[in-house]
Structures are given as C-alpha cells and as structure tokens.
Design a protein around this motif. Sequence first.
Motif, PDB file in Angstrom:
ATOM      1  N   LEU A  48      -2.088  -2.836  -2.495  1.00 53.51           N
ATOM      2  CA  LEU A  48      -2.955  -3.460  -1.434  1.00 53.51           C
ATOM      3  C   LEU A  48      -3.106  -2.791  -0.004  1.00 53.51           C
ATOM      4  O   LEU A  48      -3.894  -2.834   0.747  1.00 53.51           O
ATOM      5  CB  LEU A  48      -2.140  -4.986  -1.028  1.00 53.51           C
ATOM      6  CG  LEU A  48      -2.166  -6.119  -2.174  1.00 53.51           C
ATOM      7  CD1 LEU A  48      -1.174  -7.160  -1.897  1.00 53.51           C
ATOM      8  CD2 LEU A  48      -3.619  -6.485  -2.425  1.00 53.51           C
ATOM      9  N   PHE A  49      -1.979  -2.089   0.224  1.00 56.98           N
ATOM     10  CA  PHE A  49      -1.943  -1.376   1.465  1.00 56.98           C
ATOM     11  C   PHE A  49      -1.513   0.174   1.178  1.00 56.98           C
ATOM     12  O   PHE A  49      -0.402   0.438   1.327  1.00 56.98           O
ATOM     13  CB  PHE A  49      -0.843  -1.908   2.355  1.00 56.98           C
ATOM     14  CG  PHE A  49      -1.119  -3.322   2.625  1.00 56.98           C
ATOM     15  CD1 PHE A  49      -2.184  -3.952   3.632  1.00 56.98           C
ATOM     16  CD2 PHE A  49      -0.401  -4.399   2.038  1.00 56.98           C
ATOM     17  CE1 PHE A  49      -2.447  -5.172   3.792  1.00 56.98           C
ATOM     18  CE2 PHE A  49      -0.601  -5.810   2.258  1.00 56.98           C
ATOM     19  CZ  PHE A  49      -1.718  -6.115   3.057  1.00 56.98           C
ATOM     20  N   PRO A  50      -2.257   0.869   0.638  1.00 53.69           N
ATOM     21  CA  PRO A  50      -2.100   2.142   0.333  1.00 53.69           C
ATOM     22  C   PRO A  50      -1.772   3.331   1.404  1.00 53.69           C
ATOM     23  O   PRO A  50      -0.851   4.293   1.067  1.00 53.69           O
ATOM     24  CB  PRO A  50      -3.323   2.778  -0.497  1.00 53.69           C
ATOM     25  CG  PRO A  50      -4.540   1.931   0.066  1.00 53.69           C
ATOM     26  CD  PRO A  50      -3.786   0.704   0.483  1.00 53.69           C
ATOM     27  N   ASP A  51      -1.921   2.873   2.643  1.00 54.21           N
ATOM     28  CA  ASP A  51      -1.723   3.658   3.725  1.00 54.21           C
ATOM     29  C   ASP A  51      -0.182   3.289   4.279  1.00 54.21           C
ATOM     30  O   ASP A  51      -0.156   2.219   4.559  1.00 54.21           O
ATOM     31  CB  ASP A  51      -2.562   3.586   4.824  1.00 54.21           C
ATOM     32  CG  ASP A  51      -2.217   4.351   6.061  1.00 54.21           C
ATOM     33  OD1 ASP A  51      -1.349   5.106   6.006  1.00 54.21           O
ATOM     34  OD2 ASP A  51      -3.014   4.602   7.241  1.00 54.21           O
ATOM     35  N   PRO A  52       0.898   4.139   4.368  1.00 53.40           N
ATOM     36  CA  PRO A  52       2.374   3.910   4.785  1.00 53.40           C
ATOM     37  C   PRO A  52       2.092   3.106   6.374  1.00 53.40           C
ATOM     38  O   PRO A  52       3.007   2.274   6.403  1.00 53.40           O
ATOM     39  CB  PRO A  52       2.792   4.846   4.565  1.00 53.40           C
ATOM     40  CG  PRO A  52       2.169   5.873   3.735  1.00 53.40           C
ATOM     41  CD  PRO A  52       0.649   5.540   3.749  1.00 53.40           C
ATOM     42  N   LEU A  53       1.162   3.718   7.017  1.00 55.59           N
ATOM     43  CA  LEU A  53       1.195   3.028   8.159  1.00 55.59           C
ATOM     44  C   LEU A  53       0.433   1.801   8.442  1.00 55.59           C
ATOM     45  O   LEU A  53       0.029   1.277   9.492  1.00 55.59           O
ATOM     46  CB  LEU A  53       0.366   4.159   9.079  1.00 55.59           C
ATOM     47  CG  LEU A  53       1.026   5.476   9.360  1.00 55.59           C
ATOM     48  CD1 LEU A  53       0.081   6.423  10.127  1.00 55.59           C
ATOM     49  CD2 LEU A  53       2.580   5.306  10.142  1.00 55.59           C
ATOM     50  N   GLY A  54       0.134   1.328   7.155  1.00 55.77           N
ATOM     51  CA  GLY A  54      -0.829  -0.100   7.135  1.00 55.77           C
ATOM     52  C   GLY A  54       0.132  -1.117   6.665  1.00 55.77           C
ATOM     53  O   GLY A  54      -0.459  -2.254   6.518  1.00 55.77           O
ATOM     54  N   ARG A  55       1.325  -0.835   6.346  1.00 61.55           N
ATOM     55  CA  ARG A  55       2.568  -1.960   5.720  1.00 61.55           C
ATOM     56  C   ARG A  55       3.725  -1.453   6.433  1.00 61.55           C
ATOM     57  O   ARG A  55       4.300  -0.603   6.731  1.00 61.55           O
ATOM     58  CB  ARG A  55       2.489  -1.678   4.322  1.00 61.55           C
ATOM     59  CG  ARG A  55       2.994  -0.375   3.919  1.00 61.55           C
ATOM     60  CD  ARG A  55       3.159  -0.172   2.261  1.00 61.55           C
ATOM     61  NE  ARG A  55       3.635   0.948   1.592  1.00 61.55           N
ATOM     62  CZ  ARG A  55       3.124   2.029   1.317  1.00 61.55           C
ATOM     63  NH1 ARG A  55       1.793   1.969   1.318  1.00 61.55           N
ATOM     64  NH2 ARG A  55       3.835   3.039   1.042  1.00 61.55           N
ATOM     65  N   LEU A  56       4.387  -2.882   6.691  1.00 63.55           N
ATOM     66  CA  LEU A  56       5.587  -3.080   7.152  1.00 63.55           C
ATOM     67  C   LEU A  56       6.518  -4.044   6.471  1.00 63.55           C
ATOM     68  O   LEU A  56       6.100  -4.920   6.092  1.00 63.55           O
ATOM     69  CB  LEU A  56       5.437  -3.624   8.614  1.00 63.55           C
ATOM     70  CG  LEU A  56       6.833  -3.958   9.386  1.00 63.55           C
ATOM     71  CD1 LEU A  56       7.529  -2.621   9.699  1.00 63.55           C
ATOM     72  CD2 LEU A  56       6.659  -4.544  10.782  1.00 63.55           C
ATOM     73  N   VAL A  57       7.788  -3.382   6.300  1.00 67.38           N
ATOM     74  CA  VAL A  57       8.771  -4.087   5.305  1.00 67.38           C
ATOM     75  C   VAL A  57       9.811  -4.386   6.388  1.00 67.38           C
ATOM     76  O   VAL A  57      10.587  -3.124   6.543  1.00 67.38           O
ATOM     77  CB  VAL A  57       9.033  -3.633   4.035  1.00 67.38           C
ATOM     78  CG1 VAL A  57      10.266  -4.532   3.334  1.00 67.38           C
ATOM     79  CG2 VAL A  57       7.921  -3.529   3.258  1.00 67.38           C
ATOM     80  N   VAL A  58      10.303  -5.544   6.678  1.00 66.01           N
ATOM     81  CA  VAL A  58      11.868  -5.566   7.443  1.00 66.01           C
ATOM     82  C   VAL A  58      12.591  -6.676   6.788  1.00 66.01           C
ATOM     83  O   VAL A  58      12.046  -7.640   6.294  1.00 66.01           O
ATOM     84  CB  VAL A  58      11.314  -6.072   8.828  1.00 66.01           C
ATOM     85  CG1 VAL A  58      10.530  -7.129   9.104  1.00 66.01           C
ATOM     86  CG2 VAL A  58      12.826  -6.072   9.860  1.00 66.01           C
ATOM     87  N   GLY A  59      13.854  -6.417   6.947  1.00 63.36           N
ATOM     88  CA  GLY A  59      14.987  -7.346   6.211  1.00 63.36           C
ATOM     89  C   GLY A  59      15.181  -8.594   7.027  1.00 63.36           C
ATOM     90  O   GLY A  59      15.001  -8.593   8.472  1.00 63.36           O
ATOM     91  N   THR A  60      15.597  -9.558   6.394  1.00 60.34           N
ATOM     92  CA  THR A  60      16.030 -10.898   7.369  1.00 60.34           C
ATOM     93  C   THR A  60      17.184 -10.442   8.008  1.00 60.34           C
ATOM     94  O   THR A  60      17.830 -11.199   8.931  1.00 60.34           O
ATOM     95  CB  THR A  60      16.229 -11.896   6.553  1.00 60.34           C
ATOM     96  OG1 THR A  60      17.403 -11.649   5.424  1.00 60.34           O
ATOM     97  CG2 THR A  60      15.093 -12.610   5.546  1.00 60.34           C
TER      98      THR A  60
END
Length: 299
Positions: free
Chosen positions: A266-278
């Motif tokens: 869905l978001f192939p560009d690493p600068l287009g996706r963000l994952v953060v933990g609770t």
Amino acid sequence: MPTPPRDPKLENPLALLRQLEWRVRHAVENVLSGEYRSAFRGRGMEFDQVVKYEFGDDVRDIDWNVTARLGEPYRKKFVEEREVTVLIVFEDSPSLRFGSGAQSKREALLELAGLVMLLGAVNRDRVGFVHATPGGHVYREPVRGRGQILHAAATLLARPEPPLTDAPLELPWRFLARAAPKHSILIWLGDFPPRPKPDGWLLLQRRYQTMGFRVDDPWDRGLPPGQAFAAYDPTARRLVTLEGSAAERAAHAAWRAQRDEHWHALFPDPLGRLVVGTDQNRLDALVRFFHARMVAARH
C-alpha cells in the motif's frame, strides 16, 4: 484479558487537545524549524515559467534544453499551492479495540490523528476527516483556523466505538476521491490487516499525496514469553487462550509477515508510512517522520 477501559483523557477530547497543542507548537517552531511544509510539498506542485539561473538556486531545476539553446543557464520556476489541505481517513475497525496494556490501539491511533490535525492547525492548513466504521462513514469537510480545526479534532476523538460486528468495513472510495481538492494530503490511519489492495486505492494515489499511519500493540510484534495466557479477541468477540507453543508463535510470525507485506504494498515509499507502538510517544514519532521527509525533500 478484557479490552482495556476507555482512556479517561478521551472523555474530554477538547481538553486533551489543548494539553497537546503547546507540545505540537513547540515541535513545529523548534524541531521542524518552520520547514514543515516541505515535508508535504517538496519543491512545488505546479510549473510556472523558465527564468535565468542565479547563484544559490537549486541546480536540479535547471532546464538543460533552454540552457543549451540560449547559451546561459535557465531554470524552471515552480509555484506552490497557496495552502495545504489534509484529509484524515480513520478506519475504525473492530481489531483496533485490542490492547495488552492500559491503552487500546484505537485510543493511541485517535491520539495520533489528533496530533496530525493540530499540526495542520499550527501551520494554517485546511484539515478535515472521514471516520469510517462498519456502519458507514462520517465526513467533516476541511476547515481552516485553530478553533475550527480543534473542534473538528475533538469531534473525531469523541466518536463512539463502533459496535463489534461481523459486518465488513468498506472505505467509501468513490466519496474519498472527491472529498478534498486534487494534490491534497490523504493520511489513512488504520490497523491494516493482511488483505488484497482495494481497487479504489490506485485512484486515490493518483489524485492525492498518500500516507499511512498505523499503531501496533506490543503483542502485534511478538507474543509475550512465559506460560499460557488469555486475551480478548475483538474480531472474534471472545476470550481466547494461548499456550505459547511453537506452532502458535510460528503462526503469529507468519501473520506479521503477511501484514507487513500488505502494508508495504500500500505504501511502498518508507517515507510514506509510519508505525508507532501503543507504548511509544506518538508526537516524538510524528516529529521524526516529518523531519525525515523534510530532509529527503532538500536532497
């Protein structure tokens, strides 16, 4: 374990947003150093004209055809849009109700959405949202101004949890294609389980600048070590017992790999996706995300 109780801070979302606002403003004025817009716009959206190159101009803008024809350097001049429009798409799926700690993924993701909207308010952008649930969607058109954006963000944070149901959650793709002006920023927030890429996604990627934000529980990353334990599964709506066996851990690892594969598709560009933990600071993660985009835009 049962789903964690609703975070008391979300019972008064406007008060929470005002508490977060000064931190957001400090991040924009100090960490992001006034260059927040370059994280979205890069070097501009629209070509304007060709002008003589002057010392200090970006060499990447040189028009080599015109330069060769006229015998001296000329560059392309770009004109940016007068304002940025940010559209938040919050996919409120039942799986977000899970939480192994004091806060559910839904509560953490709502806080992240509120922070993005506050960033827009501080930077005088237009900000709106679509809240999608299995029962339908609610739309708030993009607005400008601190007061209006704070009210819109508080409205999103106060949205009730959708009932746990087997009904599918389908994002309103056709509606989203006309919910904001062309070249707007569309930030999709959700749980992103393994599933085929939606047909409407390609259209939105052509129309908007798209980004994806996801919040992970620590148990999404890996099952806890130790003996058997019980956990509430909001998608199955029942308590399940895990023995911690090798087979269960292998199945979890396979699910995680499939999920990340879908996420990267869905978001192939690493600068287009963000994952953060609770269990992580959402504002710090957001600042790092936009700072990385700003650095990339300058090179």
